[in-house]
Design an enzyme around this catalytic site. Structure first.
Site, mmCIF file in Angstrom:
data_model
loop_
_atom_site.group_PDB
_atom_site.id
_atom_site.type_symbol
_atom_site.label_atom_id
_atom_site.label_comp_id
_atom_site.label_asym_id
_atom_site.label_seq_id
_atom_site.Cartn_x
_atom_site.Cartn_y
_atom_site.Cartn_z
ATOM 1 N N GLY A 193 0.765 -1.246 0.000
ATOM 2 C CA GLY A 193 0.000 0.000 0.000
ATOM 3 C C GLY A 193 0.789 1.286 0.000
ATOM 4 O O GLY A 193 0.212 2.357 -0.240
ATOM 5 N N PRO A 205 4.743 -5.183 -0.575
ATOM 6 C CA PRO A 205 4.784 -3.989 -1.426
ATOM 7 C C PRO A 205 4.716 -4.342 -2.915
ATOM 8 O O PRO A 205 5.287 -5.330 -3.352
ATOM 9 C CB PRO A 205 6.157 -3.393 -1.096
ATOM 10 C CG PRO A 205 6.989 -4.586 -0.756
ATOM 11 C CD PRO A 205 6.064 -5.539 -0.039
ATOM 12 N N GLY A 206 3.989 -3.570 -3.668
ATOM 13 C CA GLY A 206 3.950 -3.748 -5.115
ATOM 14 C C GLY A 206 4.412 -2.470 -5.802
ATOM 15 O O GLY A 206 5.536 -2.350 -6.302
ATOM 16 N N ARG A 207 3.530 -1.479 -5.755
ATOM 17 C CA ARG A 207 3.768 -0.229 -6.483
ATOM 18 C C ARG A 207 5.063 0.475 -6.076
ATOM 19 O O ARG A 207 5.792 0.989 -6.920
ATOM 20 C CB ARG A 207 2.595 0.707 -6.202
ATOM 21 C CG ARG A 207 2.602 1.976 -6.996
ATOM 22 C CD ARG A 207 1.487 2.914 -6.546
ATOM 23 N NE ARG A 207 0.278 2.289 -6.127
ATOM 24 C CZ ARG A 207 -0.834 2.206 -6.863
ATOM 25 N NH1 ARG A 207 -0.871 2.736 -8.054
ATOM 26 N NH2 ARG A 207 -1.904 1.601 -6.384
ATOM 27 N N ARG A 246 -5.023 2.665 -16.095
ATOM 28 C CA ARG A 246 -5.167 3.449 -14.858
ATOM 29 C C ARG A 246 -5.850 4.802 -15.055
ATOM 30 O O ARG A 246 -6.746 5.159 -14.281
ATOM 31 C CB ARG A 246 -3.816 3.617 -14.151
ATOM 32 C CG ARG A 246 -3.140 2.280 -13.782
ATOM 33 C CD ARG A 246 -1.976 2.429 -12.822
ATOM 34 N NE ARG A 246 -2.412 2.801 -11.501
ATOM 35 C CZ ARG A 246 -2.362 4.011 -11.011
ATOM 36 N NH1 ARG A 246 -1.824 4.994 -11.713
ATOM 37 N NH2 ARG A 246 -2.829 4.259 -9.813
ATOM 38 N N CYS A 271 -12.190 3.047 -29.175
ATOM 39 C CA CYS A 271 -13.485 3.710 -29.400
ATOM 40 C C CYS A 271 -14.252 3.922 -28.114
ATOM 41 O O CYS A 271 -15.321 3.341 -27.904
ATOM 42 C CB CYS A 271 -14.285 2.872 -30.386
ATOM 43 S SG CYS A 271 -13.342 2.638 -31.886
ATOM 44 N N GLU A 272 -13.680 4.691 -27.210
ATOM 45 C CA GLU A 272 -14.330 5.056 -25.950
ATOM 46 C C GLU A 272 -13.804 6.415 -25.539
ATOM 47 O O GLU A 272 -12.608 6.680 -25.670
ATOM 48 C CB GLU A 272 -13.945 4.078 -24.830
ATOM 49 C CG GLU A 272 -14.408 2.684 -25.050
ATOM 50 C CD GLU A 272 -14.922 2.037 -23.770
ATOM 51 O OE1 GLU A 272 -15.252 2.750 -22.807
ATOM 52 O OE2 GLU A 272 -15.005 0.812 -23.781
ATOM 53 N N TYR A 304 0.957 -2.131 -12.202
ATOM 54 C CA TYR A 304 -0.428 -2.084 -12.670
ATOM 55 C C TYR A 304 -0.517 -1.464 -14.067
ATOM 56 O O TYR A 304 -1.477 -0.800 -14.409
ATOM 57 C CB TYR A 304 -1.320 -1.327 -11.665
ATOM 58 C CG TYR A 304 -1.166 -1.850 -10.255
ATOM 59 C CD1 TYR A 304 -1.611 -3.127 -9.934
ATOM 60 C CD2 TYR A 304 -0.521 -1.111 -9.262
ATOM 61 C CE1 TYR A 304 -1.447 -3.643 -8.653
ATOM 62 C CE2 TYR A 304 -0.351 -1.615 -7.979
ATOM 63 C CZ TYR A 304 -0.816 -2.882 -7.686
ATOM 64 O OH TYR A 304 -0.643 -3.399 -6.423
HETATM 65 N N1 LLP Z 1 -1.340 -7.071 -0.805
HETATM 66 C C1 LLP Z 1 -2.632 -7.216 -1.152
HETATM 67 C C2 LLP Z 1 -3.447 -8.213 -0.467
HETATM 68 C C3 LLP Z 1 -3.179 -6.419 -2.173
HETATM 69 O O1 LLP Z 1 -4.450 -6.574 -2.510
HETATM 70 C C4 LLP Z 1 -2.357 -5.469 -2.831
HETATM 71 C C5 LLP Z 1 -2.899 -4.627 -3.894
HETATM 72 C C6 LLP Z 1 -1.006 -5.365 -2.437
HETATM 73 C C7 LLP Z 1 -0.538 -6.170 -1.434
HETATM 74 C C8 LLP Z 1 -0.047 -4.426 -3.108
HETATM 75 O O2 LLP Z 1 -0.390 -3.097 -2.928
HETATM 76 P P1 LLP Z 1 0.610 -1.921 -3.382
HETATM 77 O O3 LLP Z 1 1.846 -1.997 -2.513
HETATM 78 O O4 LLP Z 1 0.955 -2.113 -4.802
HETATM 79 O O5 LLP Z 1 -0.171 -0.690 -3.152
HETATM 80 N N2 LLP Z 1 -4.776 -1.505 -9.816
HETATM 81 C C9 LLP Z 1 -4.656 -0.480 -8.800
HETATM 82 C C10 LLP Z 1 -4.040 -1.016 -7.538
HETATM 83 C C11 LLP Z 1 -4.797 -2.185 -6.959
HETATM 84 C C12 LLP Z 1 -4.123 -2.767 -5.752
HETATM 85 C C13 LLP Z 1 -4.756 -4.025 -5.331
HETATM 86 N N3 LLP Z 1 -4.139 -4.672 -4.238
HETATM 87 C C14 LLP Z 1 -3.871 0.694 -9.369
HETATM 88 O O6 LLP Z 1 -3.465 0.645 -10.521
HETATM 89 O O7 LLP Z 1 -3.693 1.701 -8.680
#
Ligand code: LLP
Length: 412
Positions: free
Chosen positions: A239, A274-276, A312, A342-343, A371
């Site tokens: 997050g 962590p992802g983003r 996004r 086409c949107e 993402y």
């Molecule tokens: N853990 C769980 C259980 C999650 O559902 C998520 C993201 C993460 C970790 C990783 O979160 P991050 O560190 O990346 O914030 N598609 C959207 C984001 C959706 C996130 C869903 N869950 C976007 O493009 O902003």
């Protein structure tokens, strides 16, 4: 911080001119920087050096196997949410004991696959899921390590579509139900409740919601300890946000310090997902200007990337910076940057001030490493872009551009 910089008047990915990549591999094109990815992983992971911890990269952010392999080589685990993500993580060489599995809708076969891989734990999101995991574990002669995903009812103050820890969201169990859930888990022979989990949302730009959540979880942890339920893993999810525009999210170091102070001395292994924050700014989407068109109210730049490549902006009205690949020093103009789909929702930027551009020129859409490709589709029968990884002077195609044949390959 990232390694997409202007050198000798043109944008480079590390040591390679982005225009050369576009010429060689075509557009639209995802370009990733390996040094940025490594740097972000290390900066994040080392912020928790004061604690027993495991950084599980969130596979949904960027699931290319080469990206996952790099994370695995740096010692990372994985946060998965499907059998497909488990398959990718294992293929990338991640050991089962570094994999945690979240998600509200795990199917039988996915639970079986995860048990067969002996994953570290399932983050369980409902009582029915608990009972299903117990049944499958017993059938396989295994004991499933689980945590419950707690919904702490904390407002993460982010886009409503990516808020996940509020009462009205579908995720996790509230504390009241979690009490009963741990009691039941202790009685189930196929279940070993080893952890506590939460994930309150994505793109958080302040530490407060995390700390408010942690406070609630620690109160619950103490209550469980008193009852004789001994938890070993505390998974705080992902997050942490990044800068797309003007946001000023906390640095991982600050986040790490706050958590270290709060958890110091507790016999817990902290898990992070962590992802983003790791992948977001390691990628750009390179696109070529096809047409320019002005109406009495708008100037449109029509490019060859679209909402199917990067959804996004269409889905969350997200801001992504856009830069010229070969700046020409022209005056600025206000544009809508749109794709060929086409949107009306097919835009990458609206009312954006950009230097005047011309047909055939290249633009780079920033912060597209998380993402981006993972949410790409074939809408309008558009083959998905190639992905290339740049590491210093080295360029590797880590996913080929799809072809028309790929579009119909599974159709009978
Ligand atoms: N853990 C769980 C259980 C999650 O559902 C998520 C993201 C993460 C970790 C990783 O979160 P991050 O560190 O990346 O914030 N598609 C959207 C984001 C959706 C996130 C869903 N869950 C976007 O493009 O902003």
């Amino acid at each position: 911080m990232h390694y997409f910089e202007y050198k000798n008047g043109s944008m480079h990915a590390e040591e390679v001119p982005v225009a050369d990549l576009a010429r060689e591999y075509g557009t639209p094109l995802y370009v990733y920087s390996a040094s940025t990815l490594r740097r972000h992983f290390k900066a994040f992971d080392s912020a928790f050096n004061g604690l027993e911890h495991l950084t599980c990269f969130s596979v949904k952010a960027n699931s290319n196997i080469s990206v996952l392999r790099m994370m695995a080589e740096l010692g990372g685990g994985m946060d998965i949410v499907s059998g497909g993500e488990l398959f990718r993580a294992l293929k990338a060489g991640v050991p089962g004991n570094k994999i945690v599995y979240s998600g509200v809708g795990k199917k039988d076969h996915e639970i079986r696959e995860a048990l067969a891989a002996d994953i570290l734990m399932f983050n369980v999101e409902s009582m029915q899921e608990l009972s299903r995991i117990n049944d499958i574990a017993l059938d396989m002669g295994r004991v499933a390590r689980i945590s419950f995903r707690i919904n702490p009812d904390v407002d993460p103050k982010t886009h409503p579509y990516i808020s996940t820890g509020m009462k009205k969201n579908k995720f996790g169990l509230d504390i009241e139900h979690s009490r009963k859930a741990y009691d039941l888990a202790l009685e189930l022979p196929g279940i070993d409740p080893v952890g506590m989990d939460c994930h309150i949302g994505s793109q958080l730009t302040s530490i407060e919601p995390f700390m408010e959540t942690l406070e609630k979880l620690l109160r619950f942890y103490n209550e469980l300890e008193e009852k004789g339920v001994h938890i070993r893993y505390l998974d705080l999810g992902g997050g942490l946000g990044i800068t797309y525009d003007q946001e000023e999210p906390p640095h991982p170091e600050e986040f790490g310090k706050a958590l270290t102070d709060a958890l110091n001395g507790l016999p817990l292994t902290l898990i992070l997902e962590p992802g983003r924050v790791i992948a977001g700014n390691m990628g750009i989407l390179v696109t070529e200007v096809q047409y320019l068109k002005s109406t009495p109210s708008k100037n449109f730049v029509i490019v060859d990337a679209a909402m199917n490549d990067l959804v996004r902006p269409a889905l969350y009205q997200s801001y992504h910076g856009i830069g010229e690949v070969e700046p020409r020093g022209r005056a600025c103009k206000v544009y809508d940057v749109v794709g060929p789909i086409c949107e009306t929702s097919d835009f990458l930027a609206r009312d954006r001030e950009l230097p005047e551009t011309e047909q055939g020129e290249l633009l780079a859409v920033y912060s597209a490493g998380a993402y981006g490709f993972t949410m790409a589709s074939n809408y309008n029968s558009r083959p998905r872009p190639a992905e290339v990884m740049v590491d210093g002077e080295k360029v590797s195609v880590i996913r080929k551009r799809e072809t028309y044949q790929d579009l119909v390959a599974l159709e009978l």
